[in-house]
Structures are given as C-alpha cells and as structure tokens.
Write an enzyme that holds these catalytic residues in place. Structure first.
Site, PDB file in Angstrom:
ATOM      1  NE  ARG A  49      -3.108  -2.543   2.833  1.00  0.00           N
ATOM      2  CZ  ARG A  49      -3.824  -3.058   3.900  1.00  0.00           C
ATOM      3  NH1 ARG A  49      -3.688  -2.370   4.903  1.00  0.00           N
ATOM      4  NH2 ARG A  49      -4.613  -4.142   3.778  1.00  0.00           N
ATOM      5  CG  ASP A  51       2.409   6.181   2.695  1.00  0.00           C
ATOM      6  OD1 ASP A  51       1.380   5.357   2.629  1.00  0.00           O
ATOM      7  OD2 ASP A  51       3.246   6.544   3.343  1.00  0.00           O
ATOM      8  NE  ARG A 196       7.612   9.787   3.102  1.00  0.00           N
ATOM      9  CZ  ARG A 196       6.533   9.873   3.280  1.00  0.00           C
ATOM     10  NH1 ARG A 196       5.203   9.216   3.095  1.00  0.00           N
ATOM     11  NH2 ARG A 196       5.999  11.182   3.709  1.00  0.00           N
TER      12      ARG A 196
END
Length: 251
Positions: A49, A51, A196
């Site tokens: 999934r 972002d 990230r």
C-alpha cells in the site's frame, strides 16, 4: 483463475496505491481497466500500500477471472486502457491460493536524492532535492547498522497496525553517482513510513549533525522521537517484491 500483475507507476498524481475515499488511487484506475476489459466488476488485491506520491517499478496485484485471453497477453490489453503513468509490466497465472501479502516476501525499496545547489526539473517528481553537502560514505556506514533482525519501532509512524515491529533487513546501502545518491534497502517487511524515516535519519548523518554510530543507538531506543524526520514521499520507489516460496509454473 488467478492472475498476478506486476505494476509500475508514477505516483505523483495519485493518493497512494490502495483505494481511498478522499482521492483517486492507483488501485481505482487498475480496477477500472480490468473491469472494462472483462466486462464485469473486478477488484484487485494489492501487495504493498504505497503512500501518496510514492512510485513503483514492481508492485504486485492479483485478481480472479474466467477468460480465454492468455495470461501473458492481459498486460497488453490493460496497458491499452491505462493512463501513461501506470503500466502493467507483466501478467501471469498463479495458483488460486496465491496471496500477494500473506506469504513470505522480500521487498526492495530505493530512495533517490539529488545533492546539488539547484534542482533538476526533469526529475522533480521522482527525487528529493538536497542543496547542502551530504557525506554518502558516512550515510552508507550508518545504513549497515540496519542489517539483521531488529525491532524497528524507532522508524515507525503512528498508525502502524502490524502485530510486531520486528523486521529483518538483508541489504542496505547508500551510493553516490555524481550529484545523485541512492539509498537501497531490502527486507522481509517494512513498517508504516519506515523507509522514509530511515532516510530522514540518514540525512542528519550525511550533513554531519549525527555520527553514523547513532543509528545503532536509535534502533536500540525503540522510540520514534529518537530518529530523524520523515523524508518526503516523491523520492521513494518500490523496486520489486520477491516471493521465494512461489515457483513459477506453466501457463
């Protein structure tokens, strides 16, 4: 039969991969193209999934359908119906019990950084621009502390719904080619915003704010407040997903 798609996309104009109520997602467009091709509503099951703003070279999705179209030809038919920023790079038949998430997987991500005074307009959607000097060697030294099985709670944003924050990283590196840095990481799973946040931490090490050894301290702390900021999404690319227990059969 169950069809597995390997999907590449530029995530700039989408609200992530998974269907959302507050914007158009990659999966929405993919489901629409598949439903149009086969003349019946079809929903895919996605592997990762990603972002909003994150890109992919090899995300995976599956769907079930009865058709005479050869599995390998489905990619061509879908690409004729998809926008230019989404492409199916491979389609194949898999066993009916193949699930893209609930089995052993290894994922590889890259994060791309342009490290020079001025940005490059040609890559404005696919790399983070950092104008101040970064020490790639120190960043690579810090990245080595990530390898192995660790509790990565320090690199997880709130909202994570997984049962455990323990993951195994098999490879991690930072390399520089000219003005460009690439952080590459491979593991058996990643937490919400994990890559990230690692990149944000590496940036603090690269600019001299922290020493490389601090990475080990951050991992051991298991505290999000000890790590660096969350890097912006546009530099992140899901390179590919491996399924070591899946043996490709005859189509």
């Amino acid at each position: 039969m169950r069809i597995k798609l390997t999907v590449a996309y530029d995530g700039t104009n989408y609200n992530g991969f998974q269907c959302q109520t507050n914007g158009v997602a990659i999966q929405d467009v993919l489901n629409g193209a598949i439903s149009d091709l086969f003349g019946t509503p079809i929903r895919t099951i996605g592997a990762s999934r990603t972002d909003a703003g994150v890109h992919a070279e090899g995300n995976v999705a599956v769907f079930d359908v009865e058709t005479r179209i050869h599995p390998s030809k489905i990619a061509f038919a879908l690409n004729a119906r998809l926008p230019e920023d989404i492409r199916v790079v491979e389609s194949e038949r898999v066993p009916d019990d193949f699930h893209p998430r609930y089995q052993t997987t290894y994922k590889t991500y890259e994060y791309h950084i342009l490290n020079r005074v001025h940005p490059d307009p040609l890559f404005r959607h696919t790399e983070m621009h950092v104008y101040y000097p970064l020490d790639a060697q120190k960043m690579n030294t810090a990245a080595q502390y990530l390898i192995g099985e660790h509790d990565f709670a320090s690199f997880c944003s709130s909202g994570n719904s997984t049962a455990t924050t323990v993951r195994t990283i098999t490879d991690a590196s930072v390399t520089r080619t000219g003005d460009r840095l690439v952080f590459r990481i491979r593991g058996n799973g990643f937490l919400y915003n994990m890559v990230r946040i690692i990149v944000g931490t590496l940036l603090y090490i690269g600019d001299g704010r922290w020493e490389p050894e601090r990475m080990r301290t951050i991992i051991e702390a298991r505290d999000r407040h000890e790590a660096g900021p969350t890097a912006i999404p546009k530099g992140l690319v899901l390179v590919g997903i491996e399924y070591p227990d899946y043996v490709r059969g005859e189509e």
